[in-house]
Write a protein that holds these residues in place. Structure first.
Motif, PDB file in Angstrom:
ATOM      1  N   LEU A   8       5.094   5.819 -14.635  1.00 15.28           N
ATOM      2  CA  LEU A   8       4.290   4.619 -14.393  1.00 15.28           C
ATOM      3  C   LEU A   8       4.171   4.369 -12.897  1.00 15.28           C
ATOM      4  CD1 LEU A   8       2.922   1.988 -15.429  1.00 15.28           C
ATOM      5  CD2 LEU A   8       5.171   0.907 -15.309  1.00 15.28           C
ATOM      6  N   ILE A   9       2.940   4.182 -12.442  1.00 21.27           N
ATOM      7  CA  ILE A   9       2.712   3.786 -11.050  1.00 21.27           C
ATOM      8  C   ILE A   9       2.331   2.305 -11.071  1.00 21.27           C
ATOM      9  CG2 ILE A   9       1.284   4.114  -8.992  1.00 21.27           C
ATOM     10  CD1 ILE A   9       0.730   6.984 -10.059  1.00 21.27           C
ATOM     11  N   ILE A  10       3.134   1.491 -10.432  1.00 14.92           N
ATOM     12  CA  ILE A  10       2.785   0.065 -10.348  1.00 14.92           C
ATOM     13  C   ILE A  10       2.000  -0.129  -9.057  1.00 14.92           C
ATOM     14  CG2 ILE A  10       3.650  -2.302 -10.294  1.00 14.92           C
ATOM     15  CD1 ILE A  10       6.028  -1.430 -11.915  1.00 14.92           C
ATOM     16  N   ASP A  11       0.773  -0.600  -9.217  1.00 14.90           N
ATOM     17  CA  ASP A  11      -0.155  -0.662  -8.081  1.00 14.90           C
ATOM     18  C   ASP A  11      -0.113  -2.028  -7.402  1.00 14.90           C
ATOM     19  OD1 ASP A  11      -2.185  -0.116  -6.325  1.00 14.90           O
ATOM     20  OD2 ASP A  11      -3.788  -0.553  -7.748  1.00 14.90           O
ATOM     21  N   PHE A  12       0.122  -1.982  -6.104  1.00 18.99           N
ATOM     22  CA  PHE A  12       0.097  -3.216  -5.314  1.00 18.99           C
ATOM     23  C   PHE A  12      -1.172  -3.284  -4.458  1.00 18.99           C
ATOM     24  CE2 PHE A  12       4.584  -2.615  -6.321  1.00 18.99           C
ATOM     25  CZ  PHE A  12       4.868  -3.857  -6.881  1.00 18.99           C
ATOM     26  N   GLY A  13      -2.140  -2.457  -4.784  1.00 18.70           N
ATOM     27  CA  GLY A  13      -3.448  -2.589  -4.147  1.00 18.70           C
ATOM     28  C   GLY A  13      -3.706  -1.683  -2.964  1.00 18.70           C
ATOM     29  N   SER A  14      -2.900  -0.640  -2.793  1.00 17.01           N
ATOM     30  CA  SER A  14      -3.170   0.274  -1.681  1.00 17.01           C
ATOM     31  C   SER A  14      -4.486   1.014  -1.905  1.00 17.01           C
ATOM     32  CB  SER A  14      -2.025   1.289  -1.588  1.00 17.01           C
ATOM     33  OG  SER A  14      -2.447   2.424  -0.885  1.00 17.01           O
ATOM     34  N   GLN A  15      -5.132   1.365  -0.811  1.00 13.47           N
ATOM     35  CA  GLN A  15      -6.374   2.143  -0.897  1.00 13.47           C
ATOM     36  C   GLN A  15      -6.113   3.533  -1.468  1.00 13.47           C
ATOM     37  OE1 GLN A  15      -9.532   1.162   0.186  1.00 13.47           O
ATOM     38  NE2 GLN A  15      -8.611  -0.858   0.330  1.00 13.47           N
ATOM     39  N   VAL A  16      -4.874   3.991  -1.372  1.00 11.26           N
ATOM     40  CA  VAL A  16      -4.604   5.401  -1.715  1.00 11.26           C
ATOM     41  C   VAL A  16      -3.723   5.559  -2.954  1.00 11.26           C
ATOM     42  CG1 VAL A  16      -5.040   6.362   0.563  1.00 11.26           C
ATOM     43  CG2 VAL A  16      -2.786   5.451   0.076  1.00 11.26           C
TER      44      VAL A  16
END
Ligand code: XMP
Length: 518
Positions: A8-16
């Motif tokens: 699981l990748i928890i996304d904090f809003g990085s462009q990459v």
């Protein structure tokens, strides 16, 4: 639906963040990206990841209300890797200290050197005694959380690589997922290896699993598949046909906005080559009629999307009551559509495929490619035996030439555009450049320009040529054609296509431009 080992990748809003997923997929590891505010303790429990990655992001943990993961991430007992903002989150949640960036922000290339103590994450990584990495952060860790130690430093980042070995928590200040960290994939490879991933995400396995899932979803229901002739919908159609055979009917809607010879190619491929039931719906009069006088790009997309659905619904009834509509929606479409701020207003960009599906639609969606990136769809196509000529085709947008004809659409402009585009693509193929380019097309510009042809004055259309390189269409760079190629192509277009007297080449990257002009 997947039976694979899951990360699981928890996304904090990085462009990459997407690049993390790409690197992992290249390692045959199945992963999903979910925005932090969609990940609850219950979600985590159900997802049952074998490892978690906390992505970077633009926020500051020093701010009230900063994005945080659920607390149970750190009690699951699985390895966790924090990247950039993810590192700061980890320190903040586990008792360390993060300070604001003032004066210590770091952007760009840096070199990390190892500390004395070895770390499984860094196995074989520091080959030449130091590694180039890509930094992009404002805030920085000022004090480590209890249990953590430093395993790598750079001149500007004393906590470049940190870890709590006992709990298998790893936190790095740089971005291992980007190309500017040349051996970052190796580091991610070490992370998934230490988490026990065996690399079980293969295309063959995916194909079998997808077929099973399609059969389960559809039962003995009927499906119609909107076919555009592009790679995605073609692969989706062949996959679904393999799963449910004659329950599938493909509907190829000719909206009058296709390229030269495109309709014939699609029909011959599906009907003659694959023997898949195909309805060729020539609806050009309907679409072009509705688009008359429309110049706003969003209105064009909405109009086209609405009519697509009307036509699909009509054919769903005619094919004996299909309840399902299949589309070639890809993972980036799904991910791009989830707004960072989240909440109930998230927009799902499965709509992107046909330019905007209506909110209410009588058909249920079948989207067997929604977990795949474009290049993965291409390998699935190969796995399914689609001809290379089809798999290698440049992407073509659902709204077709409508968005390559900025301003009002007329049949005169479409005709010029079709012929000019054919010459341009022919040039690219003749020079052996087609496969190096992600997407190339001509657009007819909303202006007329003065020229001199023979002894006379001309007042004709100007044409824009676009060619970009890209990995997934999310970012792109213009293709650096030689001057010889450009002048030969411009000359050919002006000589062979009446109505064009000037040619421009677009040298904008994405961002700030987009690939299409509209
Ligand atoms: P942009 O122009 O957003 O395009 O940089 C990225 C990729 O998406 C395609 N595209 C579309 N595809 N419906 C589609 O099915 C659309 O409305 C649409 N708009 C852009 C574009 O061709 C490129 O491959």
């Amino acid at each position: 639906m997947t039976q694979h080992q899951r990360l699981l990748i928890i996304d904090f809003g990085s462009q990459v963040t997407q690049l993390i997923a790409r690197r992992l997929r290249e390692l045959n590891v199945y992963c999903e990206i979910h925005p932090f505010n969609h990940v609850s303790d219950a979600f985590l429990r159900d997802f049952a990841p074998r490892a978690v990655i906390l992505s970077g992001g633009p926020a500051s943990v020093c701010d009230a209300g900063a994005p945080m993961p659920p607390a149970s991430v750190f009690t699951l007992g699985v390895p966790v890797l924090g990247i950039c903002y993810g590192q700061q989150v980890m320190m903040h949640c586990l008792g360390g200290r993060v300070e604001r960036g003032e004066g210590s922000a770091e952007f760009g290339r840096a070199h990390v050197t190892p500390a004395d103590d070895p770390l499984d994450l860094l196995e074989g990584w520091f080959e030449s005694g130091r590694e180039q990495v890509w930094m992009s952060h404002g805030d920085h860790v000022a004090a480590l959380a209890p249990g953590f130690a430093v395993y790598g430093t750079s001149p500007g980042a004393p906590f470049a690589i940190t870890a709590d070995k006992a709990r298998r928590f790893y936190a790095v200040q740089f971005h291992p997922e980007v190309h500017h960290t040349p051996r970052g994939a190796r580091l991610l490879g070490n992370f998934v290896a230490l988490a026990g991933f065996t690399g079980d995400w293969t295309m063959g396995a995916y194909r079998d699993e997808a077929i099973r899932a399609i059969r389960e979803q559809v039962g003995d229901g009927k499906v119609i598949c909107g076919l555009s002739g592009g790679v995605d919908s073609s692969v989706a159609a062949v996959l679904i046909h393999e799963a449910i055979g004659e329950q599938l009917t493909c509907v190829f809607v000719d909206h009058g906005l296709l390229r030269l010879g495109e309709a014939e190619q699609v029909v011959s491929m599906f009907r003659d080559h694959y023997n898949i039931p195909l309805v060729h719906a020539d609806e050009s009069a309907l679409f072009l009629g509705a688009l008359e006088g429309v110049s706003d790009p969003e209105k064009k997309r909405k109009t086209i999307g609405r009519l697509f659905i009307d036509v699909f619904q009509k054919h769903a009834t005619e094919t004996g009551g299909a309840e399902f509509l299949a589309q070639g929606t890809l993972y980036p479409d799904v991910i791009e559509s989830v707004s960072f701020s989240g909440g109930p207003s998230v927009t799902i960009k499965s709509h992107h495929n046909v330019g905007g599906l209506p909110e209410k639609m009588g058909l249920k969606l079948v989207e067997p490619l929604r977990e795949l990136f474009k290049d993965e769809v291409r390998s699935l196509g190969r796995e399914l035996g689609l001809p290379e000529s089809f798999i290698g085709r440049h992407p073509f947008p659902g709204p077709g030439l409508a968005i390559r004809c900025p301003g009002e659409i007329t049949s005169e402009k479409l005709d010029i555009l079709r012929r000019a585009d054919a010459v341009y693509i022919d040039q690219i193929r003749k020079h052996g450049l087609y496969d190096e380019i992600w997407q190339a097309f001509a657009a007819i510009l909303p202006m007329r320009t003065v020229g001199v042809m023979g002894d006379g004055r001309s007042y004709d259309y100007a044409l824009g040529l676009r060619a970009v390189t890209s990995v997934d269409g999310m970012t792109a760079d213009y293709y650096p054609f030689s001057h010889e190629f450009l002048s030969e192509t411009a000359t050919r277009i002006i000589n062979e296509v009446r109505g064009v007297n000037r040619v421009f080449y677009d040298v904008t990257s994405k961002p700030p431009g987009t690939i299409e002009l509209e």
